[in-house]
Write a protein that holds these residues in place. Sequence first.
Motif, short mmCIF file in Angstrom:
data_model
loop_
_atom_site.label_atom_id
_atom_site.label_comp_id
_atom_site.label_asym_id
_atom_site.label_seq_id
_atom_site.Cartn_x
_atom_site.Cartn_y
_atom_site.Cartn_z
N MET A 324 -24.82 39.57 67.44
CA MET A 324 -26.09 38.37 66.68
C MET A 324 -27.27 38.93 66.78
O MET A 324 -28.16 38.71 67.26
CB MET A 324 -25.68 36.94 67.35
N THR A 327 -29.92 36.08 67.14
CA THR A 327 -29.29 35.21 68.00
C THR A 327 -29.78 35.81 69.68
O THR A 327 -31.08 35.11 70.32
CB THR A 327 -28.30 34.76 68.78
N THR A 365 -21.56 35.29 71.96
CA THR A 365 -22.34 34.08 71.76
C THR A 365 -21.37 33.95 70.38
O THR A 365 -20.87 35.06 69.93
CB THR A 365 -23.91 34.03 70.40
N ALA A 366 -20.63 32.63 70.73
CA ALA A 366 -19.65 31.68 69.54
C ALA A 366 -20.34 32.02 67.98
O ALA A 366 -21.66 31.30 68.21
CB ALA A 366 -18.74 31.06 70.01
N ILE A 368 -20.96 30.09 66.31
CA ILE A 368 -21.18 28.52 66.35
C ILE A 368 -21.90 27.53 65.67
O ILE A 368 -23.11 28.26 66.71
CB ILE A 368 -19.98 27.50 66.72
N PRO A 369 -22.46 26.87 65.30
CA PRO A 369 -23.93 25.71 65.70
C PRO A 369 -24.01 25.93 66.87
O PRO A 369 -23.54 25.61 67.47
CB PRO A 369 -23.81 24.51 65.00
N GLN A 370 -24.79 26.19 67.57
CA GLN A 370 -25.86 26.28 68.93
C GLN A 370 -25.06 26.99 69.72
O GLN A 370 -24.94 26.80 71.02
CB GLN A 370 -26.28 25.27 68.64
N GLY A 371 -23.91 28.07 69.37
CA GLY A 371 -24.02 29.06 70.94
C GLY A 371 -24.34 29.44 71.26
O GLY A 371 -23.96 29.73 72.38
N GLY A 372 -25.42 29.53 70.24
CA GLY A 372 -27.02 30.81 71.18
C GLY A 372 -26.91 30.46 72.49
O GLY A 372 -26.90 30.45 73.48
N ASP A 401 -31.42 27.79 64.73
CA ASP A 401 -30.49 27.65 64.80
C ASP A 401 -29.71 28.11 63.71
O ASP A 401 -29.82 29.43 63.19
CB ASP A 401 -29.57 26.58 65.00
N ARG A 404 -31.83 31.95 62.51
CA ARG A 404 -31.32 32.47 63.55
C ARG A 404 -29.47 33.30 62.44
O ARG A 404 -29.50 33.93 62.65
CB ARG A 404 -30.86 33.05 64.67
N THR A 405 -29.01 32.67 62.40
CA THR A 405 -27.98 32.37 61.79
C THR A 405 -27.87 33.06 60.75
O THR A 405 -26.88 33.83 60.39
CB THR A 405 -26.99 31.03 61.86
N1 ASP Z 1 -25.09 29.40 65.29
C1 ASP Z 1 -25.63 31.00 65.79
C2 ASP Z 1 -24.02 31.96 64.92
O1 ASP Z 1 -23.22 30.76 64.09
C3 ASP Z 1 -24.78 31.47 66.55
C4 ASP Z 1 -26.64 31.12 67.51
O2 ASP Z 1 -26.48 29.53 68.05
O3 ASP Z 1 -26.86 31.80 67.97
O4 ASP Z 1 -24.61 33.13 64.15
#
Ligand code: ASP
Length: 429
Positions: A324, A327, A365-366, A368-372, A401, A404-405
């Motif tokens: 990531m 992230t 970090t997963a 997923i949305p806002q995993g960061g 978010d 960065r994704t």
């Molecule tokens: N949303 C990002 C992803 O899925 C992870 C993050 O929240 O930084 O890559």
Amino acid sequence: MSSFFTQRNLTIAMFIGIGLGVALGFGAQWAQIPALFRIIDSISFLGELFLALLQMVVVPLVLFSVTTGVANLHGGREVGRKLGKTVAYFFGTSFVAVLIGIFVTNLAGPGRGLDPEVLYAQLPEDVVEAAQARQDQVALAAPQTLNEFLEVQINNLFMNPFRSLAEMNLVGVVMFSLLLGFMIMLLGEAGKPARDLFNALNKVMMKMVSIVIWFAPVGIFALSANLLSSIGPDIIAPLLKYVLTVAFGLGIQFLVVFPLIIFFICRYNPLRFVYRVKDALLLALASASSAATLPVTLRAVEEEVGVDKDSANLVVPMGATVNMNGTALYEAVAAIFVAQLIGIPMDLGTQFILFFTATLAAIGTAGIPQGGLVTMVIVFTALGIPLEFIALLIVVDRPVDHLRTMVNVCGDAVGSLFLSTSEKKFIAK
Ligand code: ASP
């Protein structure tokens, strides 16, 4: 019932939570109505609860996602070499991303310019106390020798995993998870039950995160109301500068670093590359989830670009779990931003710690949305930044978010091209 819990509704709920929190907080502060302050006081436990939930899920999440990412690799003769190249690529690009983040934030100083005394007067008491305690702690800490520093790192890296988990020592957790995953992979067929178990546990943790994140709107509501009820309008300009700083850093990674790798190392046309993987990039931008984008990324690199199947299957799924870049960059910017804001000194040693924790937190970090945001807890904890400031970042986290994704997913796609070309398996489409 289940149809209510969609990503779209979550986004809407987040906006409502933020909107209400901001309105309540600002309203109380500007109108100085005691009743509003009392309401904010009495709901502030909801914010604490949300932060506690995040801290609860983050460590097992890292353990299971990293172990699974490695355990799912297929053994064989080439695997060591390929894995080595892939890991080198992941770490190389993440390090560059974090360095860019540290550099642009030090340069732009989005959190500077506010007198901490003025800021403290505009922040809730508990946040101020935590920030000041950290400053005292920094002032008291004796400088370490390199030897002492290395000893500490070694002890952290190879710590008893149960202690690492309990103390939220991410370096130790990631190290142990990598080894655990690797051993499962080495076992081949005999490792299948363990592999299946970790895959299942990983799914379970993802599920737990996806449920915890539904608590975010309420948590954010309480946190932002609490924060903003004592935050003056002076904070708005720094927040906007923060978003621009992250966007600028991500822009460098996306428009300079990746094209250089594609052009000079992979000998491919960067413009054509971006065009060929555009579906994945757009989906990443829209969904803010690398994991959700994974099938599209795989298809794009294989069928549009010409990456061989083995390379794509090795790099892209593992990348969606652990690689990531965006992230990593964002976590570095966010930490320095808040440190600047509240006057926590960021000397070289601290930036060094940030360099590693941001990289490792991004690995954990997963996708997923806002995993960061979840793993931001680790970076903040390592630097002694009060977790309450996560609320401040949440206010502007959505646009950050999505951007960065897209960088995260692009990094995975470039990684698969890198492996494919270096293994001489690449046949351009
Ligand atoms: N949303 C990002 C992803 O899925 C992870 C993050 O929240 O930084 O890559």
